[in-house]
Design an enzyme around this catalytic site. Structure first.
Site, PDB file in Angstrom:
ATOM      1  N   LYS A   1       0.887  -1.129   0.020  1.00 54.44           N
ATOM      2  CA  LYS A   1      -0.188  -0.095   0.037  1.00 54.44           C
ATOM      3  C   LYS A   1       1.179   1.206  -0.026  1.00 54.44           C
ATOM      4  O   LYS A   1       2.258   1.219   0.514  1.00 54.44           O
ATOM      5  CB  LYS A   1      -1.057   0.051   1.035  1.00 54.44           C
ATOM      6  CG  LYS A   1      -1.769  -0.986   1.283  1.00 54.44           C
ATOM      7  CD  LYS A   1      -3.340  -1.539   1.760  1.00 54.44           C
ATOM      8  CE  LYS A   1      -4.368  -2.261   1.776  1.00 54.44           C
ATOM      9  NZ  LYS A   1      -5.446  -2.107   2.175  1.00 54.44           N
TER      10      LYS A   1
ATOM     11  N   ARG B   1      -2.680 -10.857   4.697  1.00 52.00           N
ATOM     12  CA  ARG B   1      -3.499 -10.092   2.992  1.00 52.00           C
ATOM     13  C   ARG B   1      -2.337  -9.791   2.506  1.00 52.00           C
ATOM     14  O   ARG B   1      -2.118  -8.591   3.098  1.00 52.00           O
ATOM     15  CB  ARG B   1      -5.420  -9.872   2.808  1.00 52.00           C
ATOM     16  CG  ARG B   1      -5.423  -9.633   1.939  1.00 52.00           C
ATOM     17  CD  ARG B   1      -6.133  -9.139   2.066  1.00 52.00           C
ATOM     18  NE  ARG B   1      -6.867  -9.034   0.736  1.00 52.00           N
ATOM     19  CZ  ARG B   1      -6.720  -7.709  -0.823  1.00 52.00           C
ATOM     20  NH1 ARG B   1      -6.097  -6.958  -0.269  1.00 52.00           N
ATOM     21  NH2 ARG B   1      -7.630  -8.167  -1.788  1.00 52.00           N
TER      22      ARG B   1
END
Length: 274
Positions: free
Chosen positions: A221, A256
């Protein structure tokens, strides 16, 4: 302390890996890379260390536009069927906020639902999950992907995210979903600034108070790239692993990630050392 239990039959006695497999043209990291059945099968073959595969047909990255139900089903169902037809037995999570997509994916062979809106987007989603009796991950988010990163504000981000997820767990249970089937996710990068993300990561252990397994999804991210000096998502693997190991140290049950093999190796060493 890590809670006992299972998700999709996977024991949560150690941090487990959920491998990301996006069959979308516009995901922030791997958009368009796995848009054919052949590419999905090839990618899955490289993710054998994953304990769960998370398949998504709609990008929910900042700025993403909504995809129609028919188009999303047309992306995810062939991928799930192909994996099952190829003999892949790894549990599959369907990453969607739409009830009809979840229902079609579960019918095709998926095992759980990962809803980034925690059943807020589609009022029928909770009934689909309850009807199938499958696990579901409830993630914190605010607003729509197209605008969620426009000046997100909180008075106390940790307390507010905890309270929101507690309310969503209570809602799911009130509608027939067993609490033992629920997973919670603080929603790193969803309506969060870099400071919000770091506060949630530092306080990740607080989410165990909700009584559900904790999933951490921070892989590749933007904040990792900003802090680590990596403009391209593909260059954020080392930083992503650093965050994953921090999550493991905070008792996260499921990580994840995009980079399954690298994360699995890091977790093996982390486990041996700890």
């Amino acid at each position: 302390m890590r809670a006992a239990g299972t998700v999709c039959g996977v024991a949560l006695d150690r941090p487990r890996i959920m491998g990301i497999l996006n069959v979308t043209p516009d995901s922030f990291s791997d958009g368009g890379d796995f848009s054919s059945v052949a590419s999905v099968l090839a990618r899955a073959a490289l993710m054998q260390s994953a304990d769960i595969l998370d398949i998504g047909g709609e990008s929910t990255r900042p700025g993403a536009e909504t995809v129609s139900v028919a188009e999303e089903i047309g992306r995810v169902v062939p991928a799930i069927r192909a994996l099952r037809d190829a003999g892949v037995v790894t549990p599959i999570s369907i990453d969607t906020r739409k009830a009809a997509v979840a229902d079609a994916a579960l019918a095709a062979g998926a095992d759980m639902v990962n809803d980034v809106t925690a059943f807020r987007f589609d009022p029928e989603m909770v009934d689909v999950v309850a009807g199938w009796g499958v696990p579901a991950c409830l993630m914190h988010s605010k607003g729509e992907p197209a605008t969620m990163q426009v000046n997100p504000t909180y008075t106390d981000v940790l307390a507010e995210v905890l309270a929101h997820l507690a309310e969503r767990v209570d809602f799911a249970v009130s509608r027939g979903v067993a609490q033992g089937l629920l997973v919670v996710d603080p929603g790193i990068g969803f309506a969060k600034t870099q400071a919000h993300n770091l506060t949630l990561l530092r306080g990740l252990g607080a989410f165990h108070a909700l009584g559900c397994p904790v999933l951490l999804g921070a892989s590749r991210k933007k904040f990792i790239g900003v802090i680590g000096g990596a403009d391209l998502a593909a260059d954020r693997v080392p930083g992503s692993i650093a965050v994953a190991l921090h999550g493991a140290a905070q008792g996260a049950h499921i990580l994840r990630v995009h980079d399954v093999a690298a994360t699995a190796q890091a977790l093996a060493l982390w486990g041996a050392l700890n």
